[in-house]
Scaffold this motif. Sequence first.
Motif, PDB file in Angstrom:
ATOM      1  N   LYS A 288       3.483   0.599   2.953  1.00 38.57           N
ATOM      2  CA  LYS A 288       3.268  -0.661   3.668  1.00 38.57           C
ATOM      3  C   LYS A 288       3.943  -1.741   2.834  1.00 38.57           C
ATOM      4  O   LYS A 288       3.602  -1.942   1.662  1.00 38.57           O
ATOM      5  CB  LYS A 288       1.780  -0.955   3.826  1.00 38.57           C
TER       6      LYS A 288
ATOM      7  N   ASP B 264       0.848  -1.189   0.000  1.00 39.65           N
ATOM      8  CA  ASP B 264       0.000   0.000   0.000  1.00 39.65           C
ATOM      9  C   ASP B 264       0.885   1.241   0.000  1.00 39.65           C
ATOM     10  O   ASP B 264       1.984   1.233   0.550  1.00 39.65           O
ATOM     11  CB  ASP B 264      -0.908   0.010   1.237  1.00 39.65           C
TER      12      ASP B 264
ATOM     13  N   ASP C 255       5.812  -5.753   2.426  1.00 35.00           N
ATOM     14  CA  ASP C 255       6.021  -7.141   2.837  1.00 35.00           C
ATOM     15  C   ASP C 255       7.460  -7.440   2.466  1.00 35.00           C
ATOM     16  O   ASP C 255       7.777  -7.662   1.294  1.00 35.00           O
ATOM     17  CB  ASP C 255       5.048  -8.061   2.106  1.00 35.00           C
TER      18      ASP C 255
END
Length: 55
Positions: A34, A23, A36
Motif C-alpha cells: 500500500k 503497509d 502513497d
Amino acid sequence: MYDNYPSFPGFEKVCLEDSYVLDITVQPAVLLLKLDLLLLPGHPQYRAPLPGERA
C-alpha cells in the motif's frame, strides 16, 4: 540502487523518492504494497498541489 523504476509499466510518471510505503502484506504467493505515491505532471491522476502543499 539504479533509478530504472520509471521504465516499469505504470511508474513512468511517479516519483518513488518522495513516496511512502504505508503497509506491506505477505500472503502465499502474493506481496501487497500500500503506497502513497507522488504523482508527476502527465500522470492521469495528477493534480496541482493546493496552497500550502509541497506536492
